[in-house]
Design an enzyme around this catalytic site. Structure first.
Site, short mmCIF file in Angstrom:
data_model
loop_
_atom_site.label_atom_id
_atom_site.label_comp_id
_atom_site.label_asym_id
_atom_site.label_seq_id
_atom_site.Cartn_x
_atom_site.Cartn_y
_atom_site.Cartn_z
N PHE A 109 0.74 -1.37 0.21
CA PHE A 109 0.01 -0.10 0.11
C PHE A 109 0.90 1.24 -0.05
O PHE A 109 0.80 2.11 -1.01
CB PHE A 109 -0.74 -0.01 0.99
CG PHE A 109 -1.70 1.19 1.59
CD1 PHE A 109 -2.32 2.08 0.65
CD2 PHE A 109 -1.56 1.55 3.01
CE1 PHE A 109 -2.74 3.35 1.32
CE2 PHE A 109 -1.86 2.93 3.41
CZ PHE A 109 -2.71 3.62 2.45
N ASP A 129 10.12 -7.09 -3.23
CA ASP A 129 9.14 -7.37 -2.59
C ASP A 129 8.74 -9.03 -2.64
O ASP A 129 8.97 -9.53 -4.14
CB ASP A 129 7.71 -6.69 -3.04
CG ASP A 129 6.64 -6.70 -2.24
OD1 ASP A 129 6.06 -7.44 -1.87
OD2 ASP A 129 6.22 -5.36 -1.79
N VAL A 182 13.32 -9.88 1.27
CA VAL A 182 14.42 -9.03 1.71
C VAL A 182 15.20 -9.70 2.92
O VAL A 182 16.00 -8.85 3.50
CB VAL A 182 14.13 -7.59 1.81
CG1 VAL A 182 13.61 -6.96 0.67
CG2 VAL A 182 12.96 -7.46 2.99
N LEU A 218 20.93 -9.43 -0.22
CA LEU A 218 20.39 -8.47 -1.43
C LEU A 218 21.56 -7.90 -2.18
O LEU A 218 22.49 -7.48 -1.83
CB LEU A 218 19.76 -7.24 -0.96
CG LEU A 218 18.51 -7.51 0.30
CD1 LEU A 218 17.88 -5.95 0.91
CD2 LEU A 218 17.46 -7.89 -0.45
N SER A 228 7.19 -4.86 5.27
CA SER A 228 6.62 -5.56 6.30
C SER A 228 5.12 -5.73 6.25
O SER A 228 4.55 -5.10 5.91
CB SER A 228 6.74 -4.77 7.55
OG SER A 228 6.34 -5.20 8.71
N TYR A 264 5.30 -7.40 15.83
CA TYR A 264 5.34 -6.18 15.05
C TYR A 264 6.07 -5.21 15.87
O TYR A 264 7.03 -4.56 15.24
CB TYR A 264 4.01 -5.83 14.65
CG TYR A 264 3.96 -4.65 13.64
CD1 TYR A 264 4.53 -4.70 12.41
CD2 TYR A 264 3.52 -3.29 13.85
CE1 TYR A 264 4.72 -3.60 11.54
CE2 TYR A 264 3.26 -2.31 13.28
CZ TYR A 264 3.75 -2.38 11.65
OH TYR A 264 3.75 -1.41 10.93
#
Ligand code: UDP
Length: 317
Positions: free
Chosen positions: A10, A30, A56, A60, A74, A144
């Site tokens: 988003f 992603d 990720v 990388l 996330s 979280y």
């Protein structure tokens, strides 16, 4: 070149739009656990844009020069991170480590998308950046909250030890087009219910408060923060606070819906009040939200209506 982790999500995808608009070249990383390439479909064929499907938390590798790393990967909805607690912890810890490592290797600036959840269920109101928070590490939101707190600590460690230029945005509740209809957060949940004529489910008595920032405002703040000179965390959000029950009524008003409001038990550790103190962002970035809730909801409703009208979405969402 800019690297956006979580760029199919988003907020990540809105950031990609703004970066391309302002002439940046963009690579999105992603793994599409909660993101969706539909959010980026309008950039297909743009020579300045590239999508790489990658987790990720893995090493990388990117050839070429990188000037900015924007770490947005996330899960961010309580429903998502309850379902994916290990992936949430991994992307906040290992993923942040990899993204910082990439920035260090390339000599790039780094911005962490952190969260108001670092304040937990706050006992100081509104929340300034100096507040240390009130977090239950072992509760349902702990995966979280602690992942993001660790991510902030690691980001500051890269600044202290390596002098990596870092920025930390503490993002408060943000809404807008491209939120998944079923992501479980209050904005899509109420909008989808109102537009379908189903009951709006208010948790608890709806007296808990939030303040909602429209995505375009938030992304402008993020951009200014990256371009600023401060490594310390900065709150970004809308300071207009309201109760969840008031918000439900506003959704009914804006949509013209005749849905009922029903009450369900309050989830554990649901913060009772939340409002950003944005004094720092105002001074440092000359930034504050400009889009009113009525206007932001209008734009979001238009997008949700289109999604709900599409037969494809009914099958996939
Ligand atoms: N909420 C609600 N009904 C819903 C979804 C959420 O009443 O269908 C409440 C939730 O309990 C919280 C607030 O709305 O108090 C915001 O929830 P959200 O999941 O959007 O994010 P949070 O701010 O809690 O991280």
């Amino acid at each position: 070149m800019s690297v956006v982790t979580g760029g199919a999500g988003f907020l990540g995808s809105h950031l990609v739009d703004l970066l391309l608009e302002r002439g940046h070249r963009v690579v999105v990383l992603d793994n599409l656990v909660t993101g969706n390439t539909d959010n980026l479909a309008h950039h297909a064929g743009d020579a300045n844009f590239r999508f790489v499907r990658q987790d990720v938390t893995e090493y990388l590798y990117l050839p070429g020069r990188v000037d900015y790393v924007w770490h947005f990967a996330s899960p961010a909805s309580p429903v998502d991170y309850l379902e994916l607690p290990i992936q949430t912890l991994k992307v906040g810890s290992l993923g942040t480590h990899k993204a910082l490592g990439l920035a260090k290797h390339k000599g790039a600036r780094f911005l962490l998308a952190s969260t108001s959840e670092v304040y937990g269920d706050p006992q100081v109101h509104p929340q300034p950046e100096t507040y240390w928070g009130h977090v239950n590490a072992v509760g349902p939101r702990g995966c979280y909250d602690e992942a993001k707190r660790f991510a902030e600590a690691l980001t500051l460690a890269y600044w202290r030890e390596h002098r990596l230029p870092v920025r930390i945005a503490r993002i408060f509740n943000t809404y807008g087009p491209r939120m998944r209809l079923r992501d479980g957060r209050v904005v899509p949940s109420f909008l989808a219910a109102a537009l379908r004529g189903r009951p709006l489910t208010v948790y608890g008595e709806g007296q808990q408060t939030r303040s909602f920032c429209y995505c375009a405002d938030l992304i402008e703040g993020i951009y200014r923060l990256m371009m600023s000179g401060s490594a310390l965390p900065t709150n970004l959000g809308n300071p207009v606070e309201m109760s969840v029950l008031e918000f439900a009524r506003e959704v009914l008003r804006v949509t013209g819906s005749r849905s009922r409001i029903v009450f369900r038990p309050l989830p554990q550790d649901d913060p009772r009040q939340r409002r950003p103190d944005i004094t720092r962002a105002r001074k440092l970035l000359k930034w504050e939200p400009e889009v009113s809730l009525a206007e932001g909801l209008k734009r979001t409703v238009a997008w949700f209506r289109k999604r709900l009208d599409g037969a494809v979405d009914a099958a996939t969402e």
